[in-house]
Structure formats: C-alpha cells, structure tokens
Design a protein around this motif. Structure first.
Motif, PDB file in Angstrom:
ATOM      1  N   SER A  78      -8.141   2.495   4.348  1.00 41.44           N
ATOM      2  CA  SER A  78      -8.175   2.805   3.328  1.00 41.44           C
ATOM      3  C   SER A  78      -9.186   1.399   3.037  1.00 41.44           C
TER       4      SER A  78
ATOM      5  N   LEU B  53      -5.775   3.406  -7.103  1.00 33.90           N
ATOM      6  CA  LEU B  53      -4.482   2.973  -6.044  1.00 33.90           C
ATOM      7  C   LEU B  53      -5.394   1.234  -5.946  1.00 33.90           C
ATOM      8  N   ALA B  54      -6.830   1.114  -5.542  1.00 38.49           N
ATOM      9  CA  ALA B  54      -7.681  -0.371  -5.099  1.00 38.49           C
ATOM     10  C   ALA B  54      -6.933  -1.102  -6.173  1.00 38.49           C
TER      11      ALA B  54
ATOM     12  N   ASP C 166       0.715  -1.010  -0.070  1.00 36.50           N
ATOM     13  CA  ASP C 166      -0.286  -0.074  -0.384  1.00 36.50           C
ATOM     14  C   ASP C 166       0.897   1.160   0.209  1.00 36.50           C
ATOM     15  N   GLU C 167       1.710   1.200   0.888  1.00 38.59           N
ATOM     16  CA  GLU C 167       2.702   2.594   1.009  1.00 38.59           C
ATOM     17  C   GLU C 167       3.367   2.853  -0.610  1.00 38.59           C
TER      18      GLU C 167
ATOM     19  N   GLY D  49       0.444  -1.584   7.538  1.00 38.57           N
ATOM     20  CA  GLY D  49       0.114  -0.224   6.769  1.00 38.57           C
ATOM     21  C   GLY D  49      -0.319   1.450   7.487  1.00 38.57           C
TER      22      GLY D  49
ATOM     23  N   GLU E 256      -8.217   7.677  -5.071  1.00 41.41           N
ATOM     24  CA  GLU E 256      -7.847   6.199  -3.998  1.00 41.41           C
ATOM     25  C   GLU E 256      -8.625   4.846  -5.168  1.00 41.41           C
TER      26      GLU E 256
ATOM     27  N   HIS F 261      -9.270  -1.066   0.105  1.00 43.38           N
ATOM     28  CA  HIS F 261      -8.293  -2.462   0.265  1.00 43.38           C
ATOM     29  C   HIS F 261      -7.899  -3.162   0.908  1.00 43.38           C
ATOM     30  N   LEU F 262      -7.080  -2.905   2.198  1.00 44.03           N
ATOM     31  CA  LEU F 262      -6.787  -3.254   3.622  1.00 44.03           C
ATOM     32  C   LEU F 262      -7.991  -3.021   4.784  1.00 44.03           C
TER      33      LEU F 262
ATOM     34  N   PHE G 116      -3.096  -2.021  -6.378  1.00 44.32           N
ATOM     35  CA  PHE G 116      -3.227  -2.871  -4.655  1.00 44.32           C
ATOM     36  C   PHE G 116      -3.532  -4.637  -5.159  1.00 44.32           C
TER      37      PHE G 116
ATOM     38  N   ALA H 254      -5.853  -0.815   9.355  1.00 42.83           N
ATOM     39  CA  ALA H 254      -4.149  -0.723   8.444  1.00 42.83           C
ATOM     40  C   ALA H 254      -3.305  -1.204   9.183  1.00 42.83           C
TER      41      ALA H 254
ATOM     42  N   ARG I 122       1.902   4.180  -2.606  1.00 42.96           N
ATOM     43  CA  ARG I 122       1.056   4.951  -2.859  1.00 42.96           C
ATOM     44  C   ARG I 122       2.347   6.632  -3.181  1.00 42.96           C
TER      45      ARG I 122
END
Length: 411
Positions: free
Chosen positions: A324, A101-102, A88-89, A320, A98, A326-327, A105, A315, A92
């Motif tokens: 978020s 990102l999802a 995740d990091e 993380g 978002e 996804h997490l 991921f 998270a 980012r």
C-alpha cells in the motif's frame, strides 16, 4: 533469509545507527560545556550570563536525550511487533478505498504521536523555558496552538495526502511526475501566501508604524535598490522573549516581518543591519536557489518513493499483508535516512556559505559593526551555544557560529 526479513532488519539497523550517531554528536557537544568562559567569548558573555547559558544548554541537551531515547524505544517496539501492519489490517476491516485508508492510517499515527509527545512539549514550554525566563505563553495559548495545529494538519495535510495517493494509484509509472508538479505548485503557493493565511491563525501582524525605525528601513531599502512596502511587526512576545526577523514571499508579495521582541532588544542601526542581511539573501538570489534546490530534491524523493510503493515484501516487513501507499511511505522514510544525512551535509554547507555572503552584503553598506552587535545581543538574549562542537556544526548547523561570522565580517 526471506526478502521481507531482510527489509525489516535493514530498517531496524538504520533506526539504531541513526539514533546512536545523533546521540554521539550530542555527547560531543555536551563535552565542550564548561563553567569557565572560553577566551574567544570574553566580552560577549559575562560570568553570570555564561553560567546561565551553560545551564540552559545542559538542561536542553539532557531533555533532548530523554525524549529521543523514548521515541527510539517506541519506534523499535512498533517495528519489531509489526504495529504498522496491524493498524493497516485493522483499518482494512472497515475501509476498502485506498484514499480514506491512507488518511485514516496517517491520521491515527499523527494523533497517537501527538498524545505521546504532548507531555514533553508541555514540560519544555512551562518548565524549561519558564525556568530560564523565555516562556510568555499562557496555558490557554498553548492548548489553542495545539488545536489549531491539529486542524491545520488535518485540512492541509489531509488534502495534499489525498491528492498524492490518488495520483499514485491512478496514473501508473509516471504518477511521481504529476505529484511533483502538484507539490511544487502547493509549495509556491505557501511561499507566496504563508504570511497572509497561516501566520494570522497564530499571531497578529501589524504594519510597522511611521517613525525613526520605518524611515531607517525604507532609506536602506532605497539605497539597496530593494522595493519593499510591506513591513510588519509580529506579536511574538505572547509566546517567548526570543527575537527574530524573517523575509517571506516573492515579487509584489515579498514581506519583512519583525518580531516585536527584536524591536525591544536591538537599536535602530542593529535592526537595519539584520534586515540588510535578510535583503542580502534576496539580492544574492539565495531565496530562488533554495526554492529550485527544494523542487529538485522533492522530485528525486518522489521518484525513489514510487519504486517502493508496490513492494509486497516491504508491507510484510512492517507486519502487513497487502502492499500500500502508506506502508511504502513509512518504510521509505526510514530507508532514505542515510541518503538524507548525506544530502543534509551538502545542504548545510551551502546554507552556511549563503549566510557568509548575506553578512558580507550587509557589511558592504558599512553595517558590519551594527550587525555584529545585534547578533551578539540576540545570541546572549537567547542563551545560544557560542562554542559548539565543530563536528556537530558540520552536520547540523545551517548558519556559521557567531564567532565564525564575526571573524569573517572583521576580515
């Protein structure tokens, strides 16, 4: 103890307990295997076929143990070392929105998981299934299937995921309701058009030609008051010798699909009996029941999921720094496992009850003997385990065992 640590320990505990529970049930199932034919199976399997069946079940059981153990170790490593949070990091640093990102991921997780499991899939197809005479797939077909599956997941799965993330990030507390509606519409669409859109990507479906079999099916459908014109044959033999048939769609879109292997393995009366069973599901409204239960189940899951998505501790538990979608989804999928197990028990009980009713429907037309003979042939042909552990059946079987079905129909 910090909340994030408590969440992490709970997640790991659930993963460990789930693995050992499933392996315990598999062990019980393996313990029932014996080279000696049980008295209740005499007349279904001969000695040579039964020995082959036992060998097939043992090989698959051991293979399942190895693959499960491998996946279990990988997941524990990922959880203990915060790999989900690390990913995740990392993403980012390049992606701030978002939705992308999802998508990135879960796309990365899907690809890595595919790479890890692909050797097992290949071995299962070209070693185990080949050894016991089931595999008919070529390496070209295998790799094309993998590619098509990847593209289909990226397009359909990506579109649904993007919509769900947008809804949860945009509509606040009631986002789960809108998501529920969207997922329900998508599910109904797939129910109606799966055979028209998805199946042709992998298999050819051709209308059943005129002749004795079609005449017999249409005659039974008329007797049962079941309007059906869409009877198709699917070229399942390009991948496996195993036979099946299924019923799909609703209303004018309902369709019967016969595997070509089924037509080769059973005679006309037996095929009609198998289809009578499938029509029984429709007549008894099992299809509608299943759809309504699935819709309600999805709503409950989405509501509970909404409670996890903004949780910062979850998270952090996964490694993380920022809460978020996804997490939260990853953590929820694990934490929901015990609830899913309990729901699965009731779902299996309900499903087995429906199977008995569909069998009784076919038997009501005088097709009990034909259905029994057909089921015996299909079970022997696929080297099915006809003497599984009762506890294993209770937790996992959506159908009664063959012996249970025979006993019920003879009554």
């Amino acid at each position: 103890m910090r909340s994030d640590t408590q969440y992490l320990l709970l997640i790991i505990l659930i993963v460990v307990l789930d693995f050992f529970w499933t392996q315990y049930l598999a062990y019980r199932n393996r313990k029932r295997m014996s080279p000696k034919i049980p008295a209740q199976l005499e007349g279904i399997y001969d000695k040579e076929e039964y020995e082959k069946q036992q060998a097939y079940q043992k090989v698959n059981s051991r293979f399942g143990l190895y693959t499960s153990l491998f996946s279990f170790v990988i997941l524990l490593f990922v959880l203990c070392f915060g790999v989900f949070g690390w990913l995740d990091e990392l993403l980012r640093q390049c992606i701030s929105s978002e939705i992308p990102l999802a998508l990135a991921f879960f796309g990365a997780i899907y690809i890595v998981n595919d790479i890890i499991t692909l050797p097992f899939d290949y071995y299962g197809t070209f070693v185990i299934e080949e050894r016991f005479g089931f595999n008919k797939s070529t390496k070209k077909t295998f790799w094309l299937d993998q590619l098509k599956g990847l593209l289909l997941t990226a397009i359909l799965g990506g579109a649904v995921l993007a919509l769900v993330v947008w809804l949860y990030n945009t509509l606040g507390d009631y986002a789960w309701l809108y998501t529920w509606g969207a997922v329900t519409v998508f599910s109904l669409f797939m129910t109606l058009f799966y055979s028209n859109i998805i199946v042709p990507l992998f298999n050819k479906q051709t209308p059943l030609e005129e002749g004795e079999l079609r005449d017999a099916i249409e005659a039974f459908a008329q007797k049962a008051g079941f309007a059906i014109n869409n009877i198709y044959v699917m070229d399942a033999s390009k991948r496996s010798t195993k036979a099946n048939a299924y019923f799909t769609g609703l209303g004018a879109k309902k369709r019967i699909v016969l595997f070509d292997t089924l037509i080769n393995d059973l005679d006309t009366d037996e095929i009609v009996a198998v289809l009578a069973h499938e029509i029984g599901h429709y007549k008894k409204k099992h299809t509608l029941q299943g759809m309504l239960i699935s819709i309600c189940y999805t709503g409950v899951i989405l509501f509970l999921l909404s409670l996890f998505l903004g949780n910062q501790d979850i998270a952090v538990a996964l490694g993380g720094k920022t809460a978020s979608f996804h997490l939260g989804l990853i953590a929820f999928s694990v934490l929901f496992t015990p609830v899913s197990l309990v729901i699965g028990i009731f779902s299996s009980i309900h499903s087995r009850k429906n199977e008995y009713q569909a069998d009784a429907y076919a038997a009501g037309f005088g097709l009990a003997d034909s259905l029994i003979n057909g089921l015996k042939k299909l079970s022997v042909k696929s080297l099915s385990n006809l003497n599984p552990d009762p506890l294993f059946v209770f937790f996992y079987y959506s159908h009664p065992t063959l012996l249970q079905r025979i006993e019920a129909m003879k009554k």
